[in-house]
Design a protein around this motif. Structure first.
Motif: not given
Length: 70
Positions: A8-9, A68, A5, A64, A61
């Motif tokens: 991935h971020r 993502r 995680d 993102a 965001w």
């Protein structure tokens, strides 16, 4: 938090399709338009600056989320 995680971020997620590139551009255009509206309607000062900062954060965001998505 799982190591996958975190990776991935913080990894770079390039737009790999025209559809994703268009979605990023749409988000940027919409946020820019709202920021321009706030610049015209709101008096200069802390509140206006914070409002524009929040638009920048929303743009970040949203982009993102687009970048993502798996």
């Amino acid at each position: 938090m799982a190591p996958g995680d975190l990776a991935h971020r913080f990894n770079f997620h390039p737009a790999t399709t025209d559809e994703k590139r268009d979605a990023h551009a749409t988000v940027r255009t919409a946020c820019h338009g709202l920021a321009e509206l706030f610049d015209q309607l709101c008096p200069e000062g802390r509140e206006q600056a914070l409002a524009v900062t929040k638009i920048e954060e929303a743009m970040f965001w949203a982009n993102a989320a687009l970048a993502r998505q798996q």
